[in-house]
Design an enzyme around this catalytic site. Structure first.
Site, PDB file in Angstrom:
ATOM      1  N   ASP A  10       0.762  -1.155   0.041  1.00 24.56           N
ATOM      2  CA  ASP A  10       0.244   0.035  -0.060  1.00 24.56           C
ATOM      3  C   ASP A  10       0.837   1.476   0.152  1.00 24.56           C
ATOM      4  OD1 ASP A  10       0.906  -0.490   2.401  1.00 24.56           O
ATOM      5  OD2 ASP A  10      -0.863   0.034   3.609  1.00 24.56           O
ATOM      6  N   HIS A 240      10.774   2.032  10.061  1.00 21.53           N
ATOM      7  CA  HIS A 240      10.992   1.621   8.734  1.00 21.53           C
ATOM      8  C   HIS A 240      10.892  -0.132   8.746  1.00 21.53           C
ATOM      9  CE1 HIS A 240      11.956   5.441   7.371  1.00 21.53           C
ATOM     10  NE2 HIS A 240      12.450   5.543   8.390  1.00 21.53           N
TER      11      HIS A 240
END
Length: 309
Positions: A10, A240
């Site tokens: 996404d 991350h």
């Protein structure tokens, strides 16, 4: 021999940086990018994927397949408050268009073509993966490894107190996938591994900014909204885990400690919908989940990748 990969995404911020690893690391053979409803509006996610391909010098080099635009049964929940548009207002210049083949069909086909060798890295909600499981029973056995960014070993969420975003958006899909019987599943979780091993604080961001490359400039700008949100939320930098997920699909030597678990997804809790329960006491523990990674080495890897000219 490079690892054949599909990244199901996404695309926003860290998803973009995860794609850079899949596109630029010589150990990766990225066969497709499949799009699933998640972080930002679906069309924006697609634009972000094509922009990342351009920044990596691979425009048109990897097919982008459009997948599920909504979760299996629930309304879509946005994370635009975290990521903005996901790329800091940057826009691509090319005119490449998505592949005609649906993402679920592409996943099933590629798993069959690379049976026993394909790694699927799912860094968004698991809707496409669940639909592929339902589409073809052989998909589960054809996939060599499924790497999932999602869940939380310690019960701490990032969208609710109990739930991590990717699982929360489509818990029914996560339930289907975790019950499907994939031979190798690794989950890169929000807590503890993201919060302890993938945070890039101001000194690390400054090091990346100082590189002065096209890739580093893209990173800093695309990362800014997420960085600001995370810092305001009490995290000392941007997170991350998507990038780490792709890297671990290529090289799991970054893992310092890992457990084996049975994982269940809460579907009905009033306050805990989307929560993941990691059970290390179960007789059958099919999911591996890092509890600690070498965060300094991970940052060095990302920084060096972004230094590429």
């Amino acid at each position: 021999m490079p690892t054949p990969l599909v990244v199901d995404t996404d695309t926003a911020a860290d998803d973009c940086f995860a794609l850079l690893i899949a596109l630029l690391d010589p150990r990766a053979d990225l066969r497709a990018i499949t799009m699933v409803a998640g972080n930002v509006g679906f069309e924006q996610q697609v634009e972000n994927a094509f922009l990342t391909l351009e920044v990596a010098g691979r425009p048109g080099g990897v097919p982008v397949h459009l997948g599920a635009r909504t979760p299996l049964v629930r309304p879509w929940v946005s994370a635009e408050d975290v990521h903005g548009d996901g790329v800091g207002g940057q826009r691509r210049t090319g005119t490449h268009t998505p592949a005609d083949e649906h993402a679920v069909d592409a996943l099933v086909r590629l798993a069959a073509e690379h049976a026993g060798r394909l790694t699927v890295v799912a860094i968004g909600p698991l809707t496409n993966i669940a639909l592929a499981v339902r589409r073809d029973p052989a998909f589960v056995t054809n996939v060599a490894e499924l790497v999932i960014m999602g869940g939380s070993i310690n019960g701490a969420g990032n969208i609710t107190p109990a739930a991590e975003y990717n699982v929360y958006v489509d818990p029914e899909a996560a339930d289907v996938v975790l019950r499907a019987g994939f031979a190798r599943v690794r989950m890169v979780t929000w807590d503890p591994v993201t919060l302890q091993g993938t945070v890039f604080g101001p000194e690390r961001i400054a090091q990346i900014d100082a590189l002065g490359t096209t890739l580093s400039r893209f990173f800093v700008r695309a990362n800014q909204a997420t960085y600001d949100f995370d810092v305001a939320d009490g995290i000392p930098g941007s997170t991350h885990p998507d990038s780490l997920s792709v890297l671990l699909a290529l090289d799991d030597s970054y893992v310092l400690d890992e457990g084996e678990y049975a994982v269940a997804v809460e579907l009905r809790g009033e306050h805990t919908a989307g929560a993941t329960v990691f059970d290390a006491r179960a007789a059958h523990r099919p999911v591996r989940a890092p509890r600690a990674v070498d965060g300094e080495r991970f940052f060095t890897y990302v920084r060096d990748l972004l230094a590429t000219r």
